[in-house]
Motif scaffolding. Sequence first.
Motif, short mmCIF file in Angstrom:
data_model
loop_
_atom_site.label_atom_id
_atom_site.label_comp_id
_atom_site.label_asym_id
_atom_site.label_seq_id
_atom_site.Cartn_x
_atom_site.Cartn_y
_atom_site.Cartn_z
N PRO A 654 44.93 -6.33 60.17
CA PRO A 654 43.98 -6.12 61.29
C PRO A 654 44.11 -7.42 61.94
O PRO A 654 44.25 -8.58 61.59
CB PRO A 654 42.71 -6.40 60.49
CG PRO A 654 42.94 -5.62 59.04
CD PRO A 654 44.38 -6.23 58.56
N GLN A 655 43.87 -7.24 63.55
CA GLN A 655 43.93 -8.42 64.28
C GLN A 655 42.53 -8.52 64.65
O GLN A 655 41.56 -7.91 64.94
CB GLN A 655 44.69 -8.04 65.58
CG GLN A 655 46.07 -7.57 65.43
CD GLN A 655 46.96 -7.34 66.76
OE1 GLN A 655 48.12 -7.67 66.68
NE2 GLN A 655 46.41 -7.05 67.79
N GLU A 656 42.39 -10.01 64.94
CA GLU A 656 40.98 -10.44 65.23
C GLU A 656 40.48 -10.06 66.54
O GLU A 656 39.41 -9.64 66.48
CB GLU A 656 41.19 -12.10 65.50
CG GLU A 656 39.90 -12.85 65.67
CD GLU A 656 40.20 -14.31 65.89
OE1 GLU A 656 39.03 -15.04 65.88
OE2 GLU A 656 41.22 -14.78 65.55
N LEU A 657 41.47 -9.70 67.32
CA LEU A 657 40.82 -9.20 68.84
C LEU A 657 40.85 -7.64 68.81
O LEU A 657 41.02 -7.21 70.00
CB LEU A 657 41.39 -9.83 70.12
CG LEU A 657 41.19 -11.39 70.17
CD1 LEU A 657 42.18 -11.79 71.15
CD2 LEU A 657 40.00 -11.61 70.21
N ALA A 658 41.02 -7.03 67.83
CA ALA A 658 41.49 -5.55 67.92
C ALA A 658 40.52 -4.84 68.74
O ALA A 658 39.12 -4.98 68.40
CB ALA A 658 41.34 -5.10 66.32
N GLY A 659 41.14 -3.92 69.58
CA GLY A 659 40.19 -2.97 70.51
C GLY A 659 39.50 -3.79 71.64
O GLY A 659 39.11 -2.93 72.60
N ASN A 660 39.83 -5.06 71.64
CA ASN A 660 39.03 -5.73 72.90
C ASN A 660 39.71 -5.47 74.05
O ASN A 660 41.31 -5.53 74.06
CB ASN A 660 38.93 -7.34 72.60
CG ASN A 660 37.66 -7.55 71.41
OD1 ASN A 660 37.08 -6.84 71.05
ND2 ASN A 660 37.52 -8.79 71.31
N ARG A 661 39.19 -5.34 75.29
CA ARG A 661 39.93 -5.38 76.70
C ARG A 661 40.31 -6.74 77.29
O ARG A 661 39.85 -7.84 76.72
CB ARG A 661 38.91 -4.69 77.62
CG ARG A 661 38.88 -3.32 77.48
CD ARG A 661 37.90 -2.66 78.53
NE ARG A 661 37.46 -3.39 79.50
CZ ARG A 661 36.52 -3.25 80.43
NH1 ARG A 661 35.21 -2.85 79.69
NH2 ARG A 661 36.49 -3.84 81.66
N PHE A 662 41.27 -6.72 77.63
CA PHE A 662 41.89 -8.04 78.52
C PHE A 662 40.71 -8.52 79.44
O PHE A 662 39.94 -7.87 80.20
CB PHE A 662 42.98 -7.73 79.07
CG PHE A 662 44.49 -7.43 78.46
CD1 PHE A 662 44.09 -7.15 76.75
CD2 PHE A 662 45.52 -6.95 78.96
CE1 PHE A 662 45.24 -7.01 76.13
CE2 PHE A 662 46.49 -6.61 78.16
CZ PHE A 662 46.43 -6.75 76.79
N ARG A 663 40.63 -9.98 79.27
CA ARG A 663 39.66 -10.62 80.15
C ARG A 663 40.12 -10.36 81.50
O ARG A 663 41.42 -10.10 81.94
CB ARG A 663 39.70 -11.87 79.81
CG ARG A 663 41.17 -12.76 79.95
CD ARG A 663 41.19 -14.18 79.45
NE ARG A 663 39.98 -14.98 80.27
CZ ARG A 663 40.61 -15.81 81.22
NH1 ARG A 663 41.81 -15.92 81.51
NH2 ARG A 663 39.81 -16.51 82.01
N LEU A 664 39.13 -10.32 82.40
CA LEU A 664 39.28 -10.32 83.93
C LEU A 664 39.82 -8.87 84.42
O LEU A 664 40.27 -8.60 85.47
CB LEU A 664 40.00 -11.59 84.43
CG LEU A 664 39.55 -12.93 84.46
CD1 LEU A 664 40.46 -13.79 85.08
CD2 LEU A 664 38.12 -12.89 85.27
N THR A 665 39.69 -7.87 83.42
CA THR A 665 40.38 -6.61 83.70
C THR A 665 39.24 -5.49 83.97
O THR A 665 38.76 -5.12 82.82
CB THR A 665 41.34 -6.30 82.73
OG1 THR A 665 42.48 -7.35 82.66
CG2 THR A 665 42.11 -5.01 82.96
N SER A 666 39.12 -4.90 85.05
CA SER A 666 38.35 -3.89 85.41
C SER A 666 38.93 -2.56 84.88
O SER A 666 40.27 -2.52 85.31
CB SER A 666 37.98 -3.85 86.85
OG SER A 666 36.94 -4.89 87.06
#
Length: 775
Positions: A654-666
């Motif tokens: 499992p990745q720490e940022l799993a499922g998170n959207r990239f920053r500054l990205t609409s």
Amino acid sequence: MPHRRHPLALALHLGLSAAVLPCAVAAQTATGADASGEIAYLDTMVVTAQKREQQVSEVPIAISAYSGQFLQDYNVREFSDIGHLVPGLVVQEQSPNNPGFVIRGITSDSGEANVEPRVSVFQDGVSISKSRGSIVQPFDLERVEVLRGPQGTLFGRGAQIGAVHLIQNKAFNGTEAGFTVGAGNESSTLLTGYANTPLVEDKLYGRVAVYHEKRDGFVDNLSGGDLNGKDTQAIRASFRLDLRETDTLDLILNWQKDTPPGTAFRSGSIPTRTGSLDVLDRTADLNRGEALGLDRTVRGATLLGNFMLSSAWSLATITGWRDFDSAEEFDADGAQIYALEFAEIARGRQLSQELRFNYDGGGRFTGFAGASWFHENGSQRVPFRTDERSFITLPAVGLGIPPLLPDGTPNTMVDMLPIAPGVVVPLKPFHEEQYANFGETDAWEIFADGTFAATDRLNLTLGLRGTYEDVTAGYRADYFGVPSFLGLAGLGGSPDPTSPTNILFAPTDGRLSRSESFTSLVGRAVADYRFDDDHNGYVSVSRGRRPNVINVDAFSSEVIDDEVVWSYELGLKGAFAGAHLLYDLAVFHYDYSNFQTAVQDDDTLLFVPANGGNATANGAELSLLWRADRNLSAFFNYGYVDATFDDTDDDGNPQELAGNRFRLTSEHSASAGLDAGFELDNGARLYLRPSWNWRSQAYFEDDNTPGIEQAGYALYNLRAGVQFGDGRWDLSVYGSNLADKDYLIDAGNTGRLFGTPTFIQGTPRTYGVTLSGRF
């Protein structure tokens, strides 16, 4: 601690989106009548994205091209305004010294000297990508080209996910001059102009362009002065030498000076002296007042050579020299307490040379091959100053001491701190320390790119670029001889914890460094097919790379693997309704491995590059341009991107940022504009140019913390005026953010490390009047 910051068979996750072929085309459209008297509309722009002149509609790349006239027509004066026009592109500008570039969800905003960008910025073929020197004033431009997707084959090692290319107006064999003067709210003043003339008849020509813009800050600093303003001066001189009919040399000299007031980092947890916690109320309370701000100078010299060697072969050379120096003072706690007072002193020097042989024998094959060398040496020094009595009130310290007294002034009542039973240490009213990072790179590259016309309709393109890099990274942290006992309380770092020295940055014995060498190969394969005279499509596969990072700190060093992306893209471009309507559609899928993100180092408290694992981005882009006649045209662009970290890494963990959207990205973005003209009986012409841009919700950090985000918002702009004197004079009024929308351009920042995230407001309503003349 700067304020910041593969298989083709995989189904493409579509959505409609939009790139901006149309915007550029609108500015370049031919409006004269042909021999039959019929108006010819929507001729497309000539671009050099593939290192040769092509109609933009023929280029098998997701590209947006804008003429300098178009940028002027829509009152584009800031680099960030270009981002408002291109779906998939965001240009975040905290200050000219601290920008962020985002293309298709991927952010490039590190100011560290040892970190390479993902998005490259070029000026006449010369990389100006280091973030502290990459924001330049877009004036007297021939055009801007924005290429989305990996562009390493065409543009080199830093263009992992895209490139922004500024092509400046060059001297030519002719005489012309022009100027624009303007004034507006917030005491803004504008003066820009250019002049072009032959210096030696039919041999040597010169051009000079100047720019001045100054605007008071729109944030009232309750501790003195204002914040978030502008003060930019720039001058450019260019010369062209015609050696013979086919051979030219262009020398371009640039100088720019930026001295705006400070950036309004506004704390979301420490109120102003008026008790306000509203980070959008256009006030701040930063204790150093007018001492905050930026002093940055950027200088550059570019020599371009083009020589015909034979009827089929030509040689292009690009020689570039560039440097920048900047010193910025900022208040990272975003409040009137003297707790997180930082500065950033950045320097960069670079020299580059490219030789490119181009082949076009009039047959089925065209292409180019060449070599380049790039040298860069830079540093970023970050002094830190604090009143330890205020420092201990920060939420991250965890002592529960309120930062302000009931009257709203800083709480400096606690001047002794117990750190153990019977042990009390004094707190200093002033403490200073600093750290610095260094980077030196020599890169040698060889490249080749060729297109073969397999049939009259089908072209096949293959490109490769090999790179060898010799990289040295360095780090040092300085102790100025007066110890801080807070280090004993576990609030700082030191190789010897019994030696009280610095609070944040463990001192080093001079500069620590590590050198490594790396090799890499990137490339692209493209097939483009012309269905008929009005429609063509392409499919491309490309490999992009962000170079390895060498991290050095007081305790250790490590090499972060290079970040690799495989890009798969489909595109369609064409025209309908007798070329009155142009369209450009692209869909893409990205696979990332070794995604480089920023994590907090437990020892130094700095945000440092780290391997974030695997990530995926899917999206699509759509552009439309319609022109009814020479007095009525419109454009519309829509972009969609779904860019997230994968659930697991290559090993299934499992990745720490799993499922998170990239920053500054609409996830969604759009823009539109209308250009309506009205002819008057006296030969004058009225025009009306409203425009609109919208972005959906975006997070400001990769960890997607609630509250460190901006909800979706739209901005409305307008330029209107009258042209008279055979079009030589132009009197206009303009307004940006006409609805006076409150919004954020960033949040979190350095203050977030200490429990007090800070927020930066976007520009409110601005308006004014301009007068332009051409001779």
